[in-house]
Design a protein around this motif. Structure first.
Motif, PDB file in Angstrom:
ATOM      1  N   ILE A  62       0.841  -1.206   0.000  1.00 47.05           N
ATOM      2  CA  ILE A  62       0.000   0.000   0.000  1.00 47.05           C
ATOM      3  C   ILE A  62       0.872   1.251   0.000  1.00 47.05           C
ATOM      4  N   ALA A  63       1.908   1.248   0.835  1.00 47.30           N
ATOM      5  CA  ALA A  63       2.792   2.411   0.913  1.00 47.30           C
ATOM      6  C   ALA A  63       3.488   2.664  -0.427  1.00 47.30           C
ATOM      7  N   VAL A  64       3.983   1.602  -1.045  1.00 47.73           N
ATOM      8  CA  VAL A  64       4.673   1.761  -2.328  1.00 47.73           C
ATOM      9  C   VAL A  64       3.691   2.220  -3.403  1.00 47.73           C
ATOM     10  N   PHE A  65       2.480   1.668  -3.404  1.00 46.29           N
ATOM     11  CA  PHE A  65       1.487   2.056  -4.415  1.00 46.29           C
ATOM     12  C   PHE A  65       1.099   3.523  -4.263  1.00 46.29           C
ATOM     13  N   VAL A  66       0.914   3.993  -3.042  1.00 47.92           N
ATOM     14  CA  VAL A  66       0.573   5.406  -2.822  1.00 47.92           C
ATOM     15  C   VAL A  66       1.716   6.311  -3.281  1.00 47.92           C
ATOM     16  N   ALA A  67       2.961   5.917  -2.951  1.00 46.53           N
ATOM     17  CA  ALA A  67       4.118   6.709  -3.374  1.00 46.53           C
ATOM     18  C   ALA A  67       4.224   6.740  -4.890  1.00 46.53           C
ATOM     19  N   TRP A  68       4.023   5.587  -5.534  1.00 42.61           N
ATOM     20  CA  TRP A  68       4.084   5.524  -6.999  1.00 42.61           C
ATOM     21  C   TRP A  68       2.992   6.383  -7.631  1.00 42.61           C
ATOM     22  N   GLY A  69       1.779   6.315  -7.106  1.00 44.23           N
ATOM     23  CA  GLY A  69       0.695   7.126  -7.645  1.00 44.23           C
ATOM     24  C   GLY A  69       0.955   8.615  -7.479  1.00 44.23           C
ATOM     25  N   SER A  70       1.550   8.999  -6.355  1.00 46.97           N
ATOM     26  CA  SER A  70       1.859  10.411  -6.119  1.00 46.97           C
ATOM     27  C   SER A  70       2.902  10.911  -7.107  1.00 46.97           C
ATOM     28  N   VAL A  71       3.950  10.119  -7.307  1.00 50.22           N
ATOM     29  CA  VAL A  71       4.988  10.511  -8.267  1.00 50.22           C
ATOM     30  C   VAL A  71       4.419  10.541  -9.686  1.00 50.22           C
ATOM     31  N   ALA A  72       3.537   9.591 -10.007  1.00 51.20           N
ATOM     32  CA  ALA A  72       2.906   9.571 -11.334  1.00 51.20           C
ATOM     33  C   ALA A  72       2.095  10.841 -11.563  1.00 51.20           C
ATOM     34  N   GLY A  73       1.328  11.259 -10.555  1.00 49.85           N
ATOM     35  CA  GLY A  73       0.548  12.480 -10.690  1.00 49.85           C
ATOM     36  C   GLY A  73       1.426  13.704 -10.850  1.00 49.85           C
ATOM     37  N   TRP A  74       2.530  13.751 -10.111  1.00 46.12           N
ATOM     38  CA  TRP A  74       3.460  14.881 -10.215  1.00 46.12           C
ATOM     39  C   TRP A  74       4.098  14.938 -11.600  1.00 46.12           C
ATOM     40  N   ILE A  75       4.511  13.776 -12.119  1.00 43.54           N
ATOM     41  CA  ILE A  75       5.121  13.748 -13.450  1.00 43.54           C
ATOM     42  C   ILE A  75       4.102  14.130 -14.513  1.00 43.54           C
ATOM     43  N   ARG A  76       2.883  13.603 -14.399  1.00 43.16           N
ATOM     44  CA  ARG A  76       1.865  13.942 -15.391  1.00 43.16           C
ATOM     45  C   ARG A  76       1.567  15.440 -15.387  1.00 43.16           C
ATOM     46  N   TYR A  77       1.525  16.046 -14.211  1.00 40.55           N
ATOM     47  CA  TYR A  77       1.271  17.485 -14.123  1.00 40.55           C
ATOM     48  C   TYR A  77       2.381  18.268 -14.832  1.00 40.55           C
ATOM     49  N   ASN A  78       3.613  17.833 -14.660  1.00 38.22           N
ATOM     50  CA  ASN A  78       4.740  18.536 -15.280  1.00 38.22           C
ATOM     51  C   ASN A  78       4.802  18.311 -16.779  1.00 38.22           C
ATOM     52  N   THR A  79       4.587  17.059 -17.222  1.00 34.60           N
ATOM     53  CA  THR A  79       4.820  16.718 -18.624  1.00 34.60           C
ATOM     54  C   THR A  79       3.598  16.879 -19.522  1.00 34.60           C
ATOM     55  N   GLN A  80       2.390  16.989 -18.923  1.00 42.25           N
ATOM     56  CA  GLN A  80       1.204  17.086 -19.765  1.00 42.25           C
ATOM     57  C   GLN A  80       0.322  18.288 -19.447  1.00 42.25           C
ATOM     58  N   VAL A  81       0.548  18.941 -18.321  1.00 40.84           N
ATOM     59  CA  VAL A  81      -0.223  20.141 -17.979  1.00 40.84           C
ATOM     60  C   VAL A  81       0.659  21.384 -18.099  1.00 40.84           C
ATOM     61  N   LEU A  82       1.756  21.411 -17.343  1.00 40.14           N
ATOM     62  CA  LEU A  82       2.677  22.548 -17.440  1.00 40.14           C
ATOM     63  C   LEU A  82       3.360  22.589 -18.802  1.00 40.14           C
ATOM     64  N   ASN A  83       3.688  21.431 -19.345  1.00 42.18           N
ATOM     65  CA  ASN A  83       4.420  21.348 -20.613  1.00 42.18           C
ATOM     66  C   ASN A  83       3.720  20.353 -21.526  1.00 42.18           C
ATOM     67  N   GLU A  84       2.792  20.836 -22.324  1.00 42.65           N
ATOM     68  CA  GLU A  84       2.118  19.957 -23.262  1.00 42.65           C
ATOM     69  C   GLU A  84       3.066  19.601 -24.408  1.00 42.65           C
ATOM     70  N   TYR A  85       2.874  18.442 -24.977  1.00 43.25           N
ATOM     71  CA  TYR A  85       3.725  18.027 -26.093  1.00 43.25           C
ATOM     72  C   TYR A  85       2.859  17.427 -27.194  1.00 43.25           C
ATOM     73  N   LEU A  86       3.408  17.380 -28.394  1.00 44.80           N
ATOM     74  CA  LEU A  86       2.722  16.809 -29.539  1.00 44.80           C
ATOM     75  C   LEU A  86       3.387  15.496 -29.910  1.00 44.80           C
ATOM     76  N   THR A  87       2.581  14.516 -30.289  1.00 46.41           N
ATOM     77  CA  THR A  87       3.132  13.259 -30.775  1.00 46.41           C
ATOM     78  C   THR A  87       3.620  13.447 -32.212  1.00 46.41           C
ATOM     79  N   ALA A  88       4.339  12.464 -32.720  1.00 43.44           N
ATOM     80  CA  ALA A  88       4.860  12.547 -34.090  1.00 43.44           C
ATOM     81  C   ALA A  88       3.724  12.684 -35.093  1.00 43.44           C
ATOM     82  N   THR A  89       2.633  11.952 -34.873  1.00 44.68           N
ATOM     83  CA  THR A  89       1.488  12.040 -35.779  1.00 44.68           C
ATOM     84  C   THR A  89       0.856  13.421 -35.728  1.00 44.68           C
ATOM     85  N   GLN A  90       0.722  13.985 -34.533  1.00 46.84           N
ATOM     86  CA  GLN A  90       0.150  15.324 -34.409  1.00 46.84           C
ATOM     87  C   GLN A  90       1.030  16.373 -35.079  1.00 46.84           C
TER      88      GLN A  90
END
Length: 285
Positions: A124-152
């Motif tokens: 449970i502790a590891v899963f909560v930590a992983w989910g928290s880091v995942a949310g932080w990374i998603r906020y940085n890489t997809q909200v603060l810094n949006e990106y386009l895929t090769a197709t886009q």
């Protein structure tokens, strides 16, 4: 970093052999998992490194600035995948075959019975930590810094040519004859503000009533154009058209003032602007 990549392959291999009923199927399953993880996301046009197991942002090591500006993103994704590997490891402990029982249903039942005490708390502790880091990374890489895929990106290039070439390519445009600029840098924040003034001259033999501009991708741009009014703007194509009133006659000139700003926010899925770094700057254009 190379050791981390090998570690991820090791985790994947152990997971494959835990799931498989014999070592030969384990070998096959491991190869299948590596191939699927390598090519499935490309086929689905998914480029987020949150899903490609063990994936890290691209980086370059420099004697001048070492791993900056890549270091934050590298550390974040390494921690993310290490926590995910811990989850896979705990699942492997739970599902580990003991005795001669090979049926999936029976092993799942046994795994459920084992999930108690310290192992449950740790998972449970590891899963909560992983989910928290995942949310932080998603906020940085997809909200603060949006990106386009090769197709886009390819779709935007196609749209740029299809919509704008026929309409604006034949237009006569002024020539830049003089440029003055000031640049302020904030290295520790990878920040830059450029203030420029251009003199534009009609070197053609016909009046010019429109000015077409490409703005820099990923930069905040404001433009002040003498006797010019914004007529059309396509933000996703970084394209603007200004109406000149009155039109610029042959031999006449006007001034255009502009400000271009950038400040890095968090970290990206892949660092896109290497012209501004913490200890070394190179402006190409």
């Amino acid at each position: 970093i190379d050791l981390f990549r090998m570690f991820c392959l090791m985790v994947l291999a152990m997971a494959a052999h835990v799931m498989a009923p014999n070592k030969y199927l384990g070998y096959f399953l491991f190869v299948l998992m590596v191939l699927a993880d390598s090519f499935l996301w490309i086929m689905l046009d998914v480029e987020s490194r949150l899903v490609n197991f063990g994936s890290l942002p691209n980086y370059t090591y420099s004697d001048l600035y070492e791993f900056a500006p890549f270091s934050t993103g590298l550390r974040a994704f390494i921690v993310y995948w290490l926590l995910f590997s811990a989850i896979v490891g705990i699942a492997g402990i739970l599902y580990w075959q003991r005795g001669r029982e090979t049926q999936v249903a029976a092993r799942l039942t046994e795994a459920r019975d084992r999930w108690r005490g310290p192992l449950r708390l740790a998972s449970i502790a590891v899963f909560v930590a992983w989910g928290s880091v995942a949310g932080w990374i998603r906020y940085n890489t997809q909200v603060l810094n949006e990106y386009l895929t090769a197709t886009q990106r390819e779709d935007l290039q196609e749209r740029y040519e299809r919509e704008l070439k026929g309409r604006h390519q034949p237009l006569s445009q002024p020539r830049v004859t003089d440029v003055k600029y000031e640049i302020d840098l904030v290295p520790e924040r990878r920040g830059m503000e450029l203030r420029g003034t251009q003199t534009l001259v009609n070197r053609d033999t016909v009046p010019q009533s429109e000015l077409c501009l490409n703005t820099a991708l990923g930069y905040e741009t404001t433009i002040q154009l003498e006797r010019g009014r914004l007529q059309e703007e396509l933000p996703d194509l970084n394209y603007q058209v200004y109406q000149l009133d009155p039109p610029l006659q042959p031999g006449e000139s006007l001034q255009m003032k502009y400000t271009v700003k950038h400040t890095a926010r968090g970290f990206e899925n892949n660092v896109t602007r290497l012209d501004i770094v913490q200890n070394g700057t190179f402006f190409n254009n």
